[in-house]
Structure formats: structure tokens, C-alpha cells
Design a protein around this motif. Sequence first.
Motif, PDB file in Angstrom:
ATOM      1  N   ILE A  38     -26.577  82.000  43.014  1.00 11.74           N
ATOM      2  CA  ILE A  38     -27.842  82.696  43.281  1.00 11.74           C
ATOM      3  C   ILE A  38     -28.034  82.873  44.796  1.00 11.74           C
ATOM      4  O   ILE A  38     -28.653  83.820  45.244  1.00 11.74           O
ATOM      5  CB  ILE A  38     -29.035  81.952  42.626  1.00 11.74           C
TER       6      ILE A  38
ATOM      7  N   CYS B 118     -31.020  80.885  36.945  1.00 13.30           N
ATOM      8  CA  CYS B 118     -30.403  79.695  37.506  1.00 13.30           C
ATOM      9  C   CYS B 118     -28.946  79.715  37.079  1.00 13.30           C
ATOM     10  O   CYS B 118     -28.654  79.914  35.903  1.00 13.30           O
ATOM     11  CB  CYS B 118     -31.063  78.421  36.998  1.00 13.30           C
ATOM     12  N   ARG B 119     -28.051  79.543  38.015  1.00  9.79           N
ATOM     13  CA  ARG B 119     -26.634  79.599  37.681  1.00  9.79           C
ATOM     14  C   ARG B 119     -26.050  78.208  37.494  1.00  9.79           C
ATOM     15  O   ARG B 119     -24.935  78.072  37.026  1.00  9.79           O
ATOM     16  CB  ARG B 119     -25.899  80.328  38.798  1.00  9.79           C
ATOM     17  N   CYS B 120     -26.806  77.182  37.893  1.00 14.48           N
ATOM     18  CA  CYS B 120     -26.229  75.834  37.894  1.00 14.48           C
ATOM     19  C   CYS B 120     -26.548  75.023  36.648  1.00 14.48           C
ATOM     20  O   CYS B 120     -25.675  74.384  36.077  1.00 14.48           O
ATOM     21  CB  CYS B 120     -26.753  75.041  39.086  1.00 14.48           C
ATOM     22  N   THR B 121     -27.813  75.018  36.253  1.00 11.12           N
ATOM     23  CA  THR B 121     -28.264  73.989  35.308  1.00 11.12           C
ATOM     24  C   THR B 121     -28.126  74.370  33.848  1.00 11.12           C
ATOM     25  O   THR B 121     -28.275  73.524  32.980  1.00 11.12           O
ATOM     26  CB  THR B 121     -29.754  73.684  35.519  1.00 11.12           C
TER      27      THR B 121
ATOM     28  N   LEU C  45     -32.850  70.515  38.821  1.00 13.20           N
ATOM     29  CA  LEU C  45     -32.233  71.332  39.863  1.00 13.20           C
ATOM     30  C   LEU C  45     -30.839  70.801  40.147  1.00 13.20           C
ATOM     31  O   LEU C  45     -30.541  69.635  39.917  1.00 13.20           O
ATOM     32  CB  LEU C  45     -33.065  71.270  41.144  1.00 13.20           C
ATOM     33  N   GLN C  46     -29.998  71.687  40.627  1.00 15.42           N
ATOM     34  CA  GLN C  46     -28.708  71.251  41.167  1.00 15.42           C
ATOM     35  C   GLN C  46     -28.616  71.745  42.613  1.00 15.42           C
ATOM     36  O   GLN C  46     -29.009  71.051  43.524  1.00 15.42           O
ATOM     37  CB  GLN C  46     -27.548  71.735  40.297  1.00 15.42           C
ATOM     38  N   CYS C  47     -28.175  72.994  42.794  1.00 14.47           N
ATOM     39  CA  CYS C  47     -28.076  73.464  44.181  1.00 14.47           C
ATOM     40  C   CYS C  47     -29.452  73.669  44.793  1.00 14.47           C
ATOM     41  O   CYS C  47     -29.614  73.658  45.994  1.00 14.47           O
ATOM     42  CB  CYS C  47     -27.252  74.747  44.261  1.00 14.47           C
ATOM     43  N   GLY C  48     -30.448  73.876  43.958  1.00 15.99           N
ATOM     44  CA  GLY C  48     -31.810  73.973  44.448  1.00 15.99           C
ATOM     45  C   GLY C  48     -32.234  75.346  44.941  1.00 15.99           C
ATOM     46  O   GLY C  48     -33.372  75.536  45.353  1.00 15.99           O
ATOM     47  N   TYR C  49     -31.333  76.301  44.883  1.00 13.28           N
ATOM     48  CA  TYR C  49     -31.658  77.613  45.438  1.00 13.28           C
ATOM     49  C   TYR C  49     -32.678  78.363  44.578  1.00 13.28           C
ATOM     50  O   TYR C  49     -33.512  79.104  45.085  1.00 13.28           O
ATOM     51  CB  TYR C  49     -30.390  78.449  45.611  1.00 13.28           C
ATOM     52  N   CYS C  50     -32.611  78.155  43.276  1.00  9.43           N
ATOM     53  CA  CYS C  50     -33.574  78.812  42.378  1.00  9.43           C
ATOM     54  C   CYS C  50     -34.876  78.030  42.296  1.00  9.43           C
ATOM     55  O   CYS C  50     -35.858  78.506  41.738  1.00  9.43           O
ATOM     56  CB  CYS C  50     -32.986  78.966  40.981  1.00  9.43           C
TER      57      CYS C  50
HETATM   58  S1  FES Z   1     -30.070  74.964  40.682  1.00 12.09           S
HETATM   59 FE1  FES Z   1     -28.572  76.307  41.506  1.00 12.09          FE
HETATM   60  S2  FES Z   1     -29.321  78.214  40.864  1.00 12.09           S
HETATM   61 FE2  FES Z   1     -30.640  76.877  39.876  1.00 12.09          FE
END
Ligand code: FES
Lengths: 159, 762
Positions: free
Chosen positions: B195, A139-142, A102-107
Motif C-alpha cells: 500500500i 490492507c495488503r498485510c493482515t 496492523l503489520q506494516c501500519g501504512y493502512c
Molecule cells: S498493515 Fe500493511 S497495509 Fe495494512
Amino acid sequence: MAMSSKQIVELNVNGIPHQLLVEPRKTLADVLRDDLGLTGTKLGCEHGVCGACTVLVDGRAIRACLMFAVQAQGPEITTVEGLASDGELDHIQKAFAENHGLQCGYCTPGMLMTAHAFLAENPEPTREQICEGMNGNLCRCTGYQNIIKSTAAAAKAAK
Amino acid sequence: MTSLIGQKFVRGDGLEKVTGQARYTADLAFTGLLHAKFLYAERARARIVDIDITAARAMRGVHAVVTQADAPMVRYGMFVKDRTLFAHEVVRFEGEIVAAVAAETPEQAEAACAAIRVVYEDLDPILDVEEALKSSSPLVHPDWKSYQTQNGVERGPNDCGHMTSVKGDVEAGFAEADHILTETYQSDMAHAVPIEPHAVVAQWQGDKVTIWSTSQVPFPARAGVAETLQIPQSNVRLVVPHLGGGFGGKCDFHFEAHVALLARQARRPVRLVFTRREEFVATDKVRHASKIELTTGVKADGTITARRARILLNSGAYCGDALFTTEIGLMMVAGPYRVPNLHAEVHTVYTNRTPAGSVRAPGGPETCWAVEQHTDELARRVGLDPLEFRRRNLVQAGDTGQTGQRFISSSAKECLERAAEIAGWPGKDFAPGEALGIAVGWWFSLPASSGAYVKLNADGTGTIVTGAQENGSGSVMGLATLAAEELGMRPDQFSIVYQDTESGPFDLGSAGSQTTFNNGRAVIEAAGEVRTKLLRKAAEMLEAAEEDLELVDGAARVRGVPSKALPIASVAAASQTSSLLIGSGSGNPPSLPEHDLSGCGGRLGYSAFLAPSFFCHIARVRVDEETGTVSVPEVTAVHEFGRILNPLGAQGQVEGGVIQSIGMAVLEGSQYDGGRQLNPGLLGYKLITAADAPRVNVELLEDPVDHGGPHGAKAVGEPPVVGTAAAIGNAVAAAAGTRVRALPMTAERVWTALHEQEGELA
Ligand code: FES
Ligand code: FES
């Protein structure tokens, strides 16, 4: 007048039965978040694409933004808040936390719920199967690399 | 003592994120909370004849309805003060906010928006950038001359910022060339697509307002609220709970003041949460659609002699922070190549479309893509392998760059050779329709002021209080390692207080990949002050000389006499009766390398690249000739980042960036019908999913610099997104035997290119 359009809905969430008065047009996601305060379930698109709102309904991964709460009466609903027991993370949560899944954790809550349903059906998945199985969650981050790795690690840990 | 730098640490916020306990802005609960909805123009260009809010105000559940008439008449904007909070007399794009409503339920707010009666007189929208620059074009901003600007901004009618970069004598350079090639490339508008959608909550107490926002830049957002509402900055507190990604889309000041205004009128807390459609149409922060013209002269041996470049950026209705894109795009046209003679110009063109601004690596991917397609075409002209052509032209230590900056060192070649080795260039055993493509590039580190406090607590833990903003990348989480390294502690012994304008010192925010680079320096300085105080106190307690002490494993001890030691906790506890173990830091930003701007024009914020870093990406693609579909089974990404402080974090940035860039290469672009977006949702605007995502081979190289970030580090967040689309483009051209000169290289575009080629052959 507004009250008369509401109806009693009985939901079984994370092992706890609830009786709620909600409007029939309310989605399961909104009821979980607004009425039950379970904000771990996220909303990313509210049109069934991102998967952030995924919860388990009798073990099946369901997009809570596409289901009305009135449709969810009866089955056992599990949200991300129901995964850890007595403060102890389950093996999938542990795998994501330890493998930088995870990064931002939103997903993340949606990913965890999808991983649960997927691994229940595919306890020993190949990388390709994981990619297919986790395909419905954005997921937009990882770049998914560590999500795939975390899911594989969770499968291994379950053995 | 082993250093913590470069070791793998699991991020500190993982636990709250996997349990669902991490609270994001839309998760916060407030007593008496109202819900906000905006009324948008839903048309590209029109004059407002009349707005009537009487019916809306009278509706059940409605507590506030505001328009520009309720807001101070202030024009704001980072570079050009060209906009107002709400539409004033005209609307300039479909997502322009005309009015806002706060009501007890989102549905009531929406109904009230629908009840606001607006009479418009529609005007023909200005959409095409070339047309807009003609003197005959109507103006998006007829009063543009009267707008205030930041120093150095040079503008024209329908052009909110143009810049020129000149080196040598471009005509003389073309005269030396054996071949001259001119090409034009175009890219569609693309989105940041975090997201988590935008969300804002505002709550007043007296004349002070607290705003919780999904902002990447709390301090600039606070300044925006103060400016537009004409209240002191000290009356505005901006807090960012957990942030669900940003990628630039949540930079700059956005909707905080609108919500604050509603909350003030309603006298209750108000929350705004965007729908996904609003994310596309109204965020006014997209990657510019661009048109990039390149003419390059090259000798028969492949040496580049000169380049002329012209870039037109479709900036939409307002300037916003778009000039970052302009400035950086300009610096990308030479690529990491020796181009002795150059003339480049960029125009930031107003149109009646969604305002563009800086999205992750502004100006990077699209310019790198165009330049690298062009590079492969040049290689083909002179009959050289793309790798060899690049070898001959890449900058090396001692060369001078586009604006005369001298490269102290350059890892460009090393990245190239390493990537070629890993990917097995030029490749073999290709399935039908398969090929490899290569791209190189460079990026910079942004010097900026930034601050932090560090304190040690009586239980032996530490607290970092920082102004920095975590966008999810882990850069703020990584600050703990830097403090721990100074103090002989473990990263997990530090808690971090962050993203609250009332606690941390000023910071630019999560923008320009600057957190570790700048705030890292501040944290080290603050921890250094604590270290000095800690050693002094420990020396006193141990009855030893300060110089003889070391800080290891959470203890202060006499070097060589491990038995003579004190846990840091006891020193910290003892300090509570004397002078506390606290420190502050504000690392002095390093200055730009020397360079020469004679002949250049416009506001050149990035006129030289500080601590430049280099990369090479190689993509393997498969083109389905029947459908034109491009799949990407493998990407190799080699990056040099100076010094790798946090390997897990850096690798995560590269992987995420590469996958985003694949999306930009083959999927992501807004389609338009006139001034209206046709695909403002995740069904029409597709992102890469796990099933499309290739394995990414990442290799990180080091080349520490002493004019850079902590321990010689360079910026990490943005460069990974710059090169992959370019490599994919070159691979597509190699596989298909024809080049697609538009981004994204969708199945339709690839198929058309394949067909045109057949037509040509027939
Ligand atoms: S960790 Fe940021 S959208 Fe998946
Ligand atoms: S919020 Fe339900 S799928 Fe996106």
C-alpha cells in the motif's frame, strides 16, 4: 506569479484553526501532509481506492486525496494525530495496537478513521457489518482478520 | 522458568503506528528538498534517435536533468548484468526510465519531463514467450552474449536463465503408467502491491550520500548504488524508515541511484515518490506471467510414476532477480509428492514487458496452482477422491525429493489430515454452486549469513542492533523475544536499532522469509555472549559460582536461593566501570541437505530445500453460474513451521498470505495491449477487500528441526501465499464441473469455461 494563484484557506484540524496560503488545486491530503506536517495521513493511490488517506470531516470518513483543501473550510477535520488526547490512546487505537490489527501500519491511520466513522453509526456491529463498513480501506498485510477483530474489540470497549 | 518462546506478545511498534507518529520514507522533511520525476519510454520497444534536454534544463524551478549520459556506463543486474540506470540507445519496456528531473515542486518536475524531446524509432515488440524462444525471433538484447553473469547461469538468446532438473528415467516411468495426462496452465502477470508506494530521498555531504528508501534490502541496495555510480560502498549509507509493506516488490536495487544522481547534480536533497500508476508500470518487479506444461504418468491405483514439466516465465525486459523464481518454480513441479522419474525445465524469457522478479514466494503460487489442478485431474482419471489420491503420493520421512534430498521428516500428511478434519472434507450441505477444493505444498528455509549486536544498558534495558529489515511482518520486532529468552528479561525491555547500513552488520534483507531464521540465530548468539559476561560479572558481585546462577525475571540469582539475587540493571551499571555487557553474533548458516544433481543443468540456487515445511489449504467457493463470479466464503490453512516462536506473528502471516492468494486466484492480473499495461491502477487491478475476505481457519503445527532456525523454527513469511489459489482452483472445478486453466480465474474466464462446456454438451 505563482503566488497570485494561491489563496487563503482556513482549516480547522484536530481542534486547531489554521490559516494557510495554498494553491486551489491542492488536495486536503497534500495540505495536511506538506503544509501542516501531519504525515500520519497516508497516500497509497491518490485516486480514491485504497483509503489510506481517510480523515474525518465533521465525523464523516472522507478520502483526503479526493477533496481539495479549499472545499474543507468550515467543518471540523480530524486526522489520526487528533485521536489520542494527552498521550492517552483512544479505544480504537488501543484495540488495533492490542489485537495485532496492523503489520506494516501504512493502512492503519485510514483504517482507524474509517473505524471511527463506522462505529459512531454502528455501535454494536455484527462481523458482516464490520466487513461492509471497513470495505473501502485496503490492507495488503493482515488479510483483514485482525482488523475486523480490532474493530469488534473497539466496539466492545466503547460500551 | 517458563520459556518466552511460543507466547503471545503484542508487537513493539504498534504504538507509533496507531498514533500516526511512525515515519515512512515519504514523510521525512528536509530543508531545500527538491522533487524528482522520471520520464518513461511509454512504448515497448524502440531505438532512441535523439534526446534533447536543453529546454527542460532551462525551465523555472528545475535544478537537475539527468540521462544515461550523466551516469557511468555500467551494466548491472543480480544474475545477468543486462541493464543501465537510464535507457542506453534503446528502450525495452514501457516503464524504462529515459531521463529524470529534480525541481522545486513535483509539478515543475513533471512539466520539465514533458519538455524533454526524445525522438524514437519504434520497433515491433517481442511479447510472446514461445515466439521469443524461436531462433527466428528478434532479440530483446542483441548483445546478450557479452553480458556478465553470476556463476552457473546458463542462457540462450532471449532466455536469461534456463535450468533443468532430472531424476530417474522419465521414459521408463511413463512406460509403467496406466494413464498419461498432459495439460497446460497459464498465469497472468501479477503485482506485489504494497500500500506504500516506492519512495527514495537522497542527500549528499561531500562525497558521501545518505539515502532513505522504501527498500526491503538495504545492503544489496547500497551495493547497487555503489556499483552503478562507481563510488565506494562505504560512501553510501542506506536507511529505511518504517516500511509500508513490500512483498518482494521492494527487493533488489531499484531507484536509489537515480535519485542520488539527481541530488548530486542539484546539490540539494531530492525526493522521489511513486504514483500508483508508476507502481504498476515502472517498479520492474512483478510476478511473472507463466506457462506451465505438465505431463504425468499414473498407475491405476493412483501411484505417480513419472512427470515431465516445462515452464516458461515471461521475465520482461530485464533479468533482475528473476532467477529465484526460475529456481524455485523448478523445485515446485514435483510438489510434495513422490515422483520417482522426473524431467523438468524452466526458461526465463526476455520480452518487451515490465521486468519480473521475485514477489512473495517467487514461483510458488502459480506453480503450486498448476501442479495441484493437475493433481485433481489425475485423481479424477483414476477415480480417486482428491484427498485419497494425495494421501497415496505425499512424501514421507525417508523418501527422496526431486533432487535426491532425503526427507528426515515430513508433516505433509499430518497437514492434509488436519485440514480435512477442520474443513469437514469432502463437505456437505453445499448451497448451489458451492464446493470444497484442496491443495498441498511445500516450501523451504533460506540459509544465509546475518549479524546482530546486543548490549545491556545501565537501566536494565537491552538494545539489539541488527542488519535485518522489517517489512511489516513483525519479524524484526520478534527478535526481542529471542534475546529476552537468553537473558531472562522481557521482550519489551529491548529496543531495536535496525535497517541502517551504517549501524547493523550485513543482512540480505527482508527477502526469502529469512529474517527470523537467520538473524534470529545471530541475535541468540549475540545475546549468548552477553549472557556469559553478565553471569561472570554477577558471580563476582554475588560472590557465587557462575554455574550456580540463573537469569530470571530481570535478575541474576543463585539457583534455589531467590534471596541471593541482583537486578540485571545493577550488574549492567556496575559493568560500566569494568568490561561492558556487549555481544555480537553471526549465526553460521546451516548447509543444504545432501542431494544429487547429476543430469541437472543451470544455476540451481535452491537445488535442495533446507528445513522444508509443508501445508494444506482447503477452500470453500461459490460459483455464480450466471456471471461466473467466484466468491470464497471460507479457507482452512494448516501450516507446519518447525517451531512457532511468535504465534501472533505467524498467524498474521498466514492470514495475510491467504487473502493475497485469494486475490491472485480470482482478481489479480495485468491485462496488456501489446506492450502496454491496460489496468495500471487500483480501479482496474482489484485487490481483495474486507467484504470479500473470508474467515480464515488457521492451524499451526510444529515439527522442530535441528538443522534449521532458532529453536527449530522454519521460514514463515512466504509459504502462506502459495496454496490458497490452488485450493480455490480445485474448488471452482468441482463446483462448476469444468476447469479454468488460467490465473486469475476471473468471472469472465469462469463464465467462458461454463459456456464452452455447455457448447460441448449441446
Ligand atoms: S498493515 Fe500493511 S497495509 Fe495494512
Ligand atoms: S490515497 Fe486516497 S484513497 Fe488512496
